[in-house]
Scaffold this active site. Structure first.
Site, PDB file in Angstrom:
ATOM      1  N   HIS A   1     -53.761  19.289  34.393  1.00  0.00           N
ATOM      2  CA  HIS A   1     -55.720  19.777  33.100  1.00  0.00           C
ATOM      3  C   HIS A   1     -56.483  19.937  34.458  1.00  0.00           C
ATOM      4  CE1 HIS A   1     -52.560  20.518  29.357  1.00  0.00           C
ATOM      5  NE2 HIS A   1     -52.736  21.347  30.249  1.00  0.00           N
TER       6      HIS A   1
ATOM      7  N   CYS B   1     -72.615  26.189  44.470  1.00  0.00           N
ATOM      8  CA  CYS B   1     -72.170  26.029  45.823  1.00  0.00           C
ATOM      9  C   CYS B   1     -72.734  26.630  47.328  1.00  0.00           C
ATOM     10  CB  CYS B   1     -70.946  26.919  46.006  1.00  0.00           C
ATOM     11  SG  CYS B   1     -69.203  27.742  46.508  1.00  0.00           S
TER      12      CYS B   1
ATOM     13  N   CYS C   1     -70.972  30.243  48.175  1.00  0.00           N
ATOM     14  CA  CYS C   1     -70.502  31.433  47.719  1.00  0.00           C
ATOM     15  C   CYS C   1     -72.093  31.044  46.842  1.00  0.00           C
ATOM     16  CB  CYS C   1     -69.669  31.754  47.112  1.00  0.00           C
ATOM     17  SG  CYS C   1     -69.481  30.655  45.642  1.00  0.00           S
TER      18      CYS C   1
ATOM     19  N   THR D   1     -48.369  13.051  23.321  1.00  0.00           N
ATOM     20  CA  THR D   1     -48.943  14.503  23.635  1.00  0.00           C
ATOM     21  C   THR D   1     -47.801  15.419  22.768  1.00  0.00           C
ATOM     22  OG1 THR D   1     -48.625  16.975  24.738  1.00  0.00           O
ATOM     23  CG2 THR D   1     -46.305  15.606  25.220  1.00  0.00           C
TER      24      THR D   1
ATOM     25  N   ASN E   1     -44.214   8.837  20.668  1.00  0.00           N
ATOM     26  CA  ASN E   1     -44.904   9.518  20.013  1.00  0.00           C
ATOM     27  C   ASN E   1     -44.845   9.325  17.946  1.00  0.00           C
ATOM     28  OD1 ASN E   1     -47.135  11.275  18.118  1.00  0.00           O
ATOM     29  ND2 ASN E   1     -46.983  12.680  20.130  1.00  0.00           N
TER      30      ASN E   1
HETATM   31  P1  OAD Z   1     -52.873  16.334  21.178  1.00  0.00           P
HETATM   32  O1  OAD Z   1     -54.386  15.867  20.886  1.00  0.00           O
HETATM   33  O2  OAD Z   1     -52.771  17.634  20.856  1.00  0.00           O
HETATM   34  O3  OAD Z   1     -51.654  15.501  20.701  1.00  0.00           O
HETATM   35  C1  OAD Z   1     -51.663  14.008  20.515  1.00  0.00           C
HETATM   36  C2  OAD Z   1     -50.585  12.988  20.525  1.00  0.00           C
HETATM   37  O4  OAD Z   1     -50.636  11.589  20.582  1.00  0.00           O
HETATM   38  C3  OAD Z   1     -49.621  13.415  19.219  1.00  0.00           C
HETATM   39  O5  OAD Z   1     -48.779  13.867  18.875  1.00  0.00           O
HETATM   40  C4  OAD Z   1     -50.763  12.292  18.706  1.00  0.00           C
HETATM   41  O6  OAD Z   1     -49.545  11.393  17.122  1.00  0.00           O
HETATM   42  C5  OAD Z   1     -50.160  10.874  19.644  1.00  0.00           C
HETATM   43  N1  OAD Z   1     -50.677   9.198  19.282  1.00  0.00           N
HETATM   44  C6  OAD Z   1     -51.431   9.610  19.479  1.00  0.00           C
HETATM   45  N2  OAD Z   1     -51.498   7.967  19.170  1.00  0.00           N
HETATM   46  C7  OAD Z   1     -51.094   7.666  20.350  1.00  0.00           C
HETATM   47  C8  OAD Z   1     -49.934   6.448  20.937  1.00  0.00           C
HETATM   48  N3  OAD Z   1     -50.847   5.296  20.581  1.00  0.00           N
HETATM   49  N4  OAD Z   1     -48.757   6.467  21.057  1.00  0.00           N
HETATM   50  C9  OAD Z   1     -48.365   7.190  21.922  1.00  0.00           C
HETATM   51  N5  OAD Z   1     -48.658   8.827  21.323  1.00  0.00           N
HETATM   52  C10 OAD Z   1     -49.728   8.681  20.254  1.00  0.00           C
HETATM   53  O7  OAD Z   1     -52.759  15.989  22.871  1.00  0.00           O
HETATM   54  P2  OAD Z   1     -52.342  16.557  24.300  1.00  0.00           P
HETATM   55  O8  OAD Z   1     -50.715  16.739  23.431  1.00  0.00           O
HETATM   56  O9  OAD Z   1     -52.674  15.897  25.514  1.00  0.00           O
HETATM   57  O10 OAD Z   1     -55.616  20.586  27.239  1.00  0.00           O
HETATM   58  O11 OAD Z   1     -53.123  18.213  24.254  1.00  0.00           O
HETATM   59  C11 OAD Z   1     -52.942  18.717  25.227  1.00  0.00           C
HETATM   60  C12 OAD Z   1     -53.480  19.567  25.991  1.00  0.00           C
HETATM   61  O12 OAD Z   1     -54.441  20.564  24.669  1.00  0.00           O
HETATM   62  C13 OAD Z   1     -54.908  18.383  26.744  1.00  0.00           C
HETATM   63  O13 OAD Z   1     -54.141  18.753  27.678  1.00  0.00           O
HETATM   64  C14 OAD Z   1     -56.033  19.576  26.199  1.00  0.00           C
HETATM   65  C15 OAD Z   1     -55.802  20.132  24.844  1.00  0.00           C
HETATM   66  O14 OAD Z   1     -56.750  21.617  24.797  1.00  0.00           O
HETATM   67  C16 OAD Z   1     -56.916  21.887  28.290  1.00  0.00           C
HETATM   68  O15 OAD Z   1     -57.580  20.984  27.392  1.00  0.00           O
HETATM   69  C17 OAD Z   1     -56.431  22.336  29.103  1.00  0.00           C
HETATM   70 ZN    ZN Z   2     -68.387  28.651  45.940  1.00  0.00          ZN
END
Ligand code: OAD
Ligand code: ZN
Length: 246
Positions: free
Chosen positions: A116, A145, A148, A186, A211
């Site tokens: 990302h 930029c 462009c 995640t 998780n």
């Molecule tokens: P989320 O906020 O959806 O999920 C975070 C996860 O981490 C949850 O399932 C929690 O239970 C878990 N969690 C919390 N504390 C933890 C710990 N100490 N150890 C292990 N796990 C823990 O975040 P992502 O899955 O990263 O995209 O979200 C995916 C994408 O959605 C992000 O990259 C972002 C967002 O929109 C973009 O910005 C493109």
């Molecule tokens: Zn440019």
């Protein structure tokens, strides 16, 4: 269960890891979903889309400057460091992250596949030319930029945008090759990243999830650890190191 996993890892040569916001939670970086998540307080479509940037680039930049500042004040945690160490136990290893916070690199991981983007990098919103890291942006005077004239934006993937093609392709290739695949911190809901553990599992990998809360992956995982990554990963490392020294 952890002993069993350590034994499997010792007999594998190819490993891959997918991390999400949860790996950085113990560093103090807010996650996206859940009670305290960023997306509970902010509307993604008003901050993390090209439409939002075209309509009000200064608001988008204020939000990213705020996150840069927040992330700039935190340190990698034992989970990040353990993942850096884990690499040694495989001949081939890939660390794939959905995080833009740079903490894996700060912890010392060298080959990080950033699906990302990276919040510290900037790029042109029109021609995608990458600007040097560390360029501070004044929301009241957003630079353009040189090539462009497009406005400069953070080099992160916004909603509705494609992931960087070479990075996602390599991530899928690594997932297919992996004998053991970790999904850590995640929610496993945002595709295509969330497909990686499934691809790995289908190709025969042992699937491991760490998780504290269950996700759509948990019941598919060969090992599901409802634990914090900053606590669980160092424990795994200790076991692996004990095995290696015998
Ligand atoms: P989320 O906020 O959806 O999920 C975070 C996860 O981490 C949850 O399932 C929690 O239970 C878990 N969690 C919390 N504390 C933890 C710990 N100490 N150890 C292990 N796990 C823990 O975040 P992502 O899955 O990263 O995209 O979200 C995916 C994408 O959605 C992000 O990259 C972002 C967002 O929109 C973009 O910005 C493109
Ligand atoms: Zn440019």
């Amino acid at each position: 269960m952890l002993e069993k996993l350590a034994e499997i890892i010792t007999n594998c040569s190819n490993g891959a890891v997918l991390t999400g916001a949860g790996i950085s939670a113990e560093s103090g970086v807010p996650t996206f979903r859940g009670k305290e998540g960023l997306w509970g307080k902010f509307r993604p479509e008003q901050l993390a889309t090209m439409e939002a940037f075209i309509a009000s680039p200064e608001i988008v930049w204020e939000w990213y400057n705020w996150r840069r500042q927040l992330i700039g004040e935190v340190q990698p945690n034992p989970g990040h460091y353990a993942l850096c160490e884990l690499e040694r136990f495989f001949d081939s290893f890939a660390l794939i992250t959905q995080n833009v916070d740079n903490l894996h690199r700060l912890a010392g991981s060298t080959r990080v596949l950033e699906l990302h983007g990276n919040i510290y990098r900037n790029k042109c919103s029109q021609c995608s030319t990458i600007l040097d890291e560390g360029v501070d942006i004044d929301p009241a005077a957003i630079p353009v930029c040189e090539k462009c004239g497009g406005k400069i934006r953070p080099d992160v993937v916004w909603f509705g945008e494609m992931l960087p093609e070479d990075v996602i392709n390599e991530a899928f290739a690594r997932a297919e090759q992996a004998e053991v695949f970790f999904s850590i911190g995640t929610s496993a809901m945002v595709h295509p990243a969330a497909s990686l553990p499934l691809v790995a599992k289908r190709a025969g990998a042992t699937l491991v999830e760490i998780n504290p809360e269950e996700t759509p992956l948990s019941h598919l995982a060969d090992f599901y650890f409802p634990a914090k990554s900053g606590e669980m990963l160092p424990e795994l490392l200790t076991l692996l190191e004990q095995r290696a020294s015998h």
